[in-house]
Design a protein around this motif. Structure first.
Motif, mmCIF file in Angstrom:
data_model
loop_
_atom_site.group_PDB
_atom_site.id
_atom_site.type_symbol
_atom_site.label_atom_id
_atom_site.label_comp_id
_atom_site.label_asym_id
_atom_site.label_seq_id
_atom_site.Cartn_x
_atom_site.Cartn_y
_atom_site.Cartn_z
ATOM 1 N N ARG A 211 0.883 -1.331 0.037
ATOM 2 C CA ARG A 211 0.100 -0.010 -0.062
ATOM 3 C C ARG A 211 0.806 1.101 0.073
ATOM 4 N NH1 ARG A 211 -4.559 -3.289 2.709
ATOM 5 N NH2 ARG A 211 -3.735 -5.061 1.470
ATOM 6 N N LYS A 212 2.161 1.047 0.333
ATOM 7 C CA LYS A 212 3.112 2.321 0.221
ATOM 8 C C LYS A 212 3.975 2.175 -1.017
ATOM 9 C CE LYS A 212 3.213 4.208 4.878
ATOM 10 N NZ LYS A 212 4.255 3.983 5.845
ATOM 11 N N VAL A 213 4.033 3.004 -1.770
ATOM 12 C CA VAL A 213 4.799 3.288 -2.907
ATOM 13 C C VAL A 213 5.610 4.499 -3.517
ATOM 14 C CG1 VAL A 213 2.606 3.568 -4.561
ATOM 15 C CG2 VAL A 213 4.549 2.322 -5.378
ATOM 16 N N THR A 214 6.704 4.321 -3.678
ATOM 17 C CA THR A 214 7.266 5.514 -4.294
ATOM 18 C C THR A 214 6.964 6.165 -5.349
ATOM 19 O OG1 THR A 214 9.094 4.601 -2.761
ATOM 20 C CG2 THR A 214 9.766 6.409 -4.110
ATOM 21 N N GLU A 215 7.028 7.375 -5.462
ATOM 22 C CA GLU A 215 6.539 8.271 -6.761
ATOM 23 C C GLU A 215 7.464 7.599 -7.956
ATOM 24 O OE1 GLU A 215 4.726 12.275 -7.567
ATOM 25 O OE2 GLU A 215 7.048 12.332 -7.101
ATOM 26 N N THR B 123 -13.933 -5.557 -9.619
ATOM 27 C CA THR B 123 -13.733 -4.020 -10.138
ATOM 28 C C THR B 123 -12.969 -3.267 -9.049
ATOM 29 O OG1 THR B 123 -16.091 -3.270 -9.382
ATOM 30 C CG2 THR B 123 -15.829 -3.983 -11.647
ATOM 31 N N TRP B 124 -12.300 -2.232 -9.614
ATOM 32 C CA TRP B 124 -11.453 -1.226 -8.659
ATOM 33 C C TRP B 124 -12.102 0.018 -9.019
ATOM 34 C CZ3 TRP B 124 -8.122 -1.923 -4.509
ATOM 35 C CH2 TRP B 124 -7.738 -3.016 -4.524
ATOM 36 N N ALA B 125 -11.977 0.804 -7.783
ATOM 37 C CA ALA B 125 -12.361 2.050 -8.007
ATOM 38 C C ALA B 125 -11.637 2.884 -7.073
ATOM 39 C CB ALA B 125 -14.086 2.243 -7.774
ATOM 40 N N LYS B 126 -11.552 4.467 -7.241
ATOM 41 C CA LYS B 126 -10.794 4.956 -6.414
ATOM 42 C C LYS B 126 -11.921 6.008 -5.753
ATOM 43 C CE LYS B 126 -6.835 8.309 -5.775
ATOM 44 N NZ LYS B 126 -6.344 9.569 -6.229
ATOM 45 N N MET B 127 -11.681 6.307 -4.432
ATOM 46 C CA MET B 127 -12.792 7.026 -3.921
ATOM 47 C C MET B 127 -12.104 8.513 -4.137
ATOM 48 S SD MET B 127 -14.589 5.019 -2.024
ATOM 49 C CE MET B 127 -15.174 5.417 -0.516
ATOM 50 N N SER B 128 -13.257 9.599 -4.451
ATOM 51 C CA SER B 128 -12.782 10.676 -4.605
ATOM 52 C C SER B 128 -12.490 11.430 -3.270
ATOM 53 C CB SER B 128 -13.402 11.899 -5.531
ATOM 54 O OG SER B 128 -14.799 11.816 -4.770
ATOM 55 N N GLU B 129 -11.733 12.437 -3.288
ATOM 56 C CA GLU B 129 -11.723 13.004 -1.741
ATOM 57 C C GLU B 129 -12.530 13.908 -1.201
ATOM 58 O OE1 GLU B 129 -7.406 14.387 -1.757
ATOM 59 O OE2 GLU B 129 -6.812 12.488 -2.177
ATOM 60 N N ASP C 143 -2.154 9.868 -6.849
ATOM 61 C CA ASP C 143 -2.554 8.332 -7.090
ATOM 62 C C ASP C 143 -2.886 8.064 -5.542
ATOM 63 O OD1 ASP C 143 -2.676 8.209 -9.718
ATOM 64 O OD2 ASP C 143 -0.523 8.002 -9.772
ATOM 65 N N SER C 144 -2.382 8.748 -4.540
ATOM 66 C CA SER C 144 -2.597 8.371 -3.182
ATOM 67 C C SER C 144 -4.083 8.667 -2.763
ATOM 68 C CB SER C 144 -1.948 9.351 -2.288
ATOM 69 O OG SER C 144 -0.614 9.740 -2.457
ATOM 70 N N GLY C 145 -4.665 7.865 -2.161
ATOM 71 C CA GLY C 145 -5.981 7.800 -1.590
ATOM 72 C C GLY C 145 -6.692 6.531 -1.343
ATOM 73 N N GLN C 146 -7.937 6.440 -1.217
ATOM 74 C CA GLN C 146 -8.590 5.290 -0.777
ATOM 75 C C GLN C 146 -9.133 4.369 -2.183
ATOM 76 O OE1 GLN C 146 -11.629 4.913 1.877
ATOM 77 N NE2 GLN C 146 -10.318 4.577 3.460
ATOM 78 N N TYR C 147 -8.783 3.309 -2.442
ATOM 79 C CA TYR C 147 -9.234 2.620 -3.564
ATOM 80 C C TYR C 147 -10.043 1.321 -3.014
ATOM 81 C CZ TYR C 147 -5.427 4.583 -6.118
ATOM 82 O OH TYR C 147 -4.846 5.411 -6.680
ATOM 83 N N LYS D 241 -19.462 -7.522 -2.457
ATOM 84 C CA LYS D 241 -18.567 -7.365 -1.269
ATOM 85 C C LYS D 241 -17.491 -6.452 -1.562
ATOM 86 C CE LYS D 241 -19.852 -11.392 1.261
ATOM 87 N NZ LYS D 241 -19.749 -11.625 2.606
ATOM 88 N N MET D 242 -17.176 -5.554 -0.782
ATOM 89 C CA MET D 242 -16.223 -4.372 -1.019
ATOM 90 C C MET D 242 -15.082 -4.423 0.341
ATOM 91 S SD MET D 242 -18.610 -1.083 -1.609
ATOM 92 C CE MET D 242 -19.784 -1.154 -2.886
ATOM 93 N N ARG D 243 -13.997 -3.785 -0.256
ATOM 94 C CA ARG D 243 -12.982 -3.887 0.673
ATOM 95 C C ARG D 243 -12.152 -2.540 0.106
ATOM 96 N NH1 ARG D 243 -9.587 -7.821 4.537
ATOM 97 N NH2 ARG D 243 -11.781 -8.027 5.194
ATOM 98 N N ASN D 244 -11.865 -1.649 1.089
ATOM 99 C CA ASN D 244 -11.274 -0.408 0.687
ATOM 100 C C ASN D 244 -9.737 -0.588 1.203
ATOM 101 O OD1 ASN D 244 -11.157 0.589 3.240
ATOM 102 N ND2 ASN D 244 -13.034 1.560 3.061
ATOM 103 N N VAL D 245 -8.840 0.210 0.574
ATOM 104 C CA VAL D 245 -7.346 0.036 0.861
ATOM 105 C C VAL D 245 -7.196 1.598 0.794
ATOM 106 C CG1 VAL D 245 -6.560 -0.751 -1.379
ATOM 107 C CG2 VAL D 245 -5.330 -0.973 0.677
#
Ligand SMILES: *[C@@H]1O[C@H](CO)[C@@H](O)[C@H](O)[C@H]1NC(C)=O
Ligand SMILES: *[C@@H]1O[C@H](CO)[C@@H](O)[C@H](O)[C@H]1NC(C)=O
Ligand SMILES: *[C@@H]1O[C@H](CO)[C@@H](O)[C@H](O)[C@H]1NC(C)=O
Ligand SMILES: *[C@@H]1O[C@H](CO)[C@@H](O)[C@H](O)[C@H]1NC(C)=O
Ligand SMILES: *[C@@H]1O[C@H](CO)[C@@H](O)[C@H](O)[C@H]1NC(C)=O
Ligand SMILES: *[C@@H]1O[C@H](CO)[C@@H](O)[C@H](O)[C@H]1NC(C)=O
Ligand SMILES: *[C@@H]1O[C@H](CO)[C@@H](O)[C@H](O)[C@H]1NC(C)=O
Ligand SMILES: *[C@@H]1O[C@H](CO)[C@@H](O)[C@H](O)[C@H]1NC(C)=O
Ligand SMILES: *[C@@H]1O[C@H](CO)[C@@H](O)[C@H](O)[C@H]1NC(C)=O
Ligand SMILES: *[C@@H]1O[C@H](CO)[C@@H](O)[C@H](O)[C@H]1NC(C)=O
Ligand SMILES: *[C@@H]1O[C@H](CO)[C@@H](O)[C@H](O)[C@H]1NC(C)=O
Ligand SMILES: *[C@@H]1O[C@H](CO)[C@@H](O)[C@H](O)[C@H]1NC(C)=O
Length: 462
Positions: free
Chosen positions: A136-140, A159-165, A193-197, A209-213
């Motif tokens: 979950r941690k990635v260098t730019e 499916t993957w989605a990104k939560m908008s802030e 690209d940081s944020g909740q997916y 069924k969902m899970r966020n990261v």
């Protein structure tokens, strides 16, 4: 009556006998995990008389799995026609994911050790919790690689989605990744690209069924320095250095060629010098320490200052020639204005510079001035003074100890006198002509010398 019953029994026995090739009928309804269901097993043929034995057996995937816990069985006999019956056993249990892809066997035993059985595969639709793997941690600049999986039958769509802030609505950009594998890859990640997916597993078109990261991108931007770097003596110097980064970096301020930390902070640090003096000018370094990278940014602080008109700034009147010296020190170098000269067309200004000291010497024909004002200025401020006029006797003071200046003054005065004669003569000449030449003036060039002590410029005529 007895005969009929006998034939019926016989019929069942025969059918059971030949029924070695006839199997029981096992009916399994669609099974869903958690929903109690009933499986039925019907003995083949129609019998009369003693009922057969119907038993269920189950074998799980593990070696010690041998029975379905919490099951109930019910035996039913149905009269079909007079004297003939259908025997059925119902196995009721609560299907679990573990039961999927196992098998149940229904065994029908008739009198005389005649048995027949049927085995069927049990399919249970189920969906387990969504699992996310990957860093979950990635260098730019690197690749974000996450994997979402869910154990289910039948397979789920992922499916993957990104939560908008801003709002907790799903971002419009859902990732068109392979819905079977559930892999999410973002190449060359940036801070944005940081944020909740959110990974969503859709099972049988209805269960979600969902899970966020939370993904954090490690990055740092170039340090930025804000604040004025040109300050007046006595003012407050305030410079802020900040470096946008995750995690926050440690900012330190140092002065070039000195390793003492002037100030430090997390994310940003402000360098404050309340009363700036000349020694505070120079290069300052802002260092941002972020994990194992270090970024620096330099800034040059310049001090603007100017002294009052220095003592020794005087005017001397010799014969008809007035010579004034005006001295001031400063950074940037002061420039001089002589309001006196506004009334004169003939003058000479000589400027000499030594380090930060500027000496402006003006030579002009006296017209009965009583006070001579000298104005020096730079970006800092303006200083001025009224110079006192000292009258010198023409010959007496022209001793050798006075140096070259009287000679210059004498030379300039002589030149001025000669020029005046030329002037008068030319005026006399032009008077004869139709129109006087307006531009027939004499100028002395004005020059500023950077290093030389002083410079005398010979007059020229336009
Ligand atoms: C079957 O064996 C596993 C270990 O191999 C054990 O954890 C489990 O409890 C056993 N189940 C039963 C029903 O004995
Ligand atoms: C049903 O449960 C009983 C115990 O209550 C067990 O003996 C039997 O084997 C189970 N049947 C199946 C099909 O697992
Ligand atoms: C079936 O028939 C038997 C006699 O042949 C009778 O005793 C029994 O009650 C009948 N059962 C039903 C459900 O009709
Ligand atoms: C990564 O992205 C940055 C900014 O979008 C870009 O400047 C850079 O060239 C990219 N690098 C690669 C290897 O694509
Ligand atoms: C499943 O989803 C597809 C498309 O989303 C739809 O066309 C179909 O009718 C759905 N089936 C059921 C059983 O809801
Ligand atoms: C994301 O997951 C965390 C913990 O699993 C939960 O507390 C949070 O409410 C979730 N957020 C959303 C928007 O689903
Ligand atoms: C400053 O740095 C030098 C080496 O660059 C070191 O010898 C000296 O001890 C340091 N002084 C302080 C006060 O940290
Ligand atoms: C720098 O930060 C440390 C703590 O991280 C603190 O102890 C120290 O006093 C700071 N130095 C200055 C000059 O602010
Ligand atoms: C600033 O420093 C100068 C010289 O050290 C001192 O004379 C002056 O009073 C100081 N001014 C203030 C506001 O502290
Ligand atoms: C930071 O240092 C560690 C080991 O000290 C190294 O493995 C890692 O690659 C370094 N990271 C960067 C961004 O240089
Ligand atoms: C200014 O320059 C003149 C020569 O041009 C010199 O005589 C005078 O002493 C200088 N004044 C000062 C204060 O340096
Ligand atoms: C110099 O004298 C003039 C006229 O007397 C006066 O107006 C001016 O304010 C004086 N300037 C200074 C700096 O004393």
């Amino acid at each position: 009556m007895f005969l009929l019953l006998w034939t019926a029994v016989l019929l069942c026995e025969i059918s059971a006998d030949t029924g070695l090739s006839q199997k029981p009928t096992v009916v399994i309804p669609p099974l869903t995990a958690g929903q109690q269901s009933t499986l039925t097993c019907t003995a083949p043929g129609l019998c009369s008389g003693s009922a057969p034995d119907i038993t269920w057996s189950w074998r799980g995937k593990r070696n010690n799995d041998s029975y379905i816990t919490g099951n109930t069985t019910e035996f039913k006999t149905e009269n079909v026609t007079a004297g003939t019956q259908r025997h059925t056993s119902a196995l009721t249990f609560n299907p679990l994911a573990e039961h999927h892809s196992t098998s149940v066997t229904c065994k029908v035993s008739f009198r005389g050790d005649i048995t027949t059985e049927e085995t069927q595969t049990v399919n249970v639709s189920y969906v387990k919790e969504v699992q996310i793997t990957g860093s979950r941690k990635v260098t730019e600049g690197e690749t974000l690689s996450l994997n979402c999986s869910v154990e289910s039958f039948p397979p789920s769509l992922i499916t993957w989605a990104k939560m908008s802030e801003s709002d907790l609505q799903e971002d419009t950009d859902t990732f068109t990744q392979d819905q079977r594998t559930g892999a999410l890859s973002i190449y060359n990640v940036t801070a944005e690209d940081s944020g909740q997916y959110v990974c969503t597993a859709t099972h049988l078109n209805k269960t979600h069924k969902m899970r966020n990261v939370t993904v954090t991108v490690i990055y740092i931007r170039k340090p930025q320095i804000s604040g004025s770097t040109a300050v007046n003596e006595g003012d407050v110097l305030s410079l802020t250095c900040s470096a946008e980064s995750f995690p926050p970096s440690v900012i330190t301020w140092t002065k070039l060629s000195s390793n003492t930390t002037l100030n430090n902070g997390t994310g940003s640090a402000t360098l404050v010098i309340p009363n700036v003096t000349a020694e505070h000018s120079g290069q300052y370094i802002c260092t941002a320490n972020h994990l194992n990278t270090t970024l620096t940014e330099r800034v040059t602080v310049t001090l603007t200052w100017i002294t009052e008109i220095q003592t020794g700034s005087v005017c001397e009147l010799q014969s008809d020639v007035l010579t004034c010296w005006c001295v001031s020190e400063g950074f940037p170098l002061p420039t001089f204005k002589w309001p006196l000269l506004e009334d004169h067309t003939q003058y000479s200004v000589v400027t000499s510079v030594s380090k930060q000291t500027v000496n402006s010497t003006v030579t002009v024909r006296n017209h009965g001035n009583t006070a001579v004002e000298c104005v020096a200025s730079n970006e800092n401020r303006e200083v001025k003074a009224n110079l006192t006029i000292q009258t010198k006797l023409p010959e007496a003071d022209a001793g050798p100890q006075r140096g070259v200046l009287p000679w210059i003054v004498a030379g300039v005065s002589l030149t001025v006198n000669v020029l005046c004669i030329i002037c008068i003569w030319s005026l006399w000449n032009t008077r004869k002509k139709v129109k006087p030449n307006q531009e027939d003036r004499v100028y002395m060039s004005i020059q500023k010398a950077e290093t030389s002590e002083y410079e005398v410029i010979t007059p020229y005529q336009t």
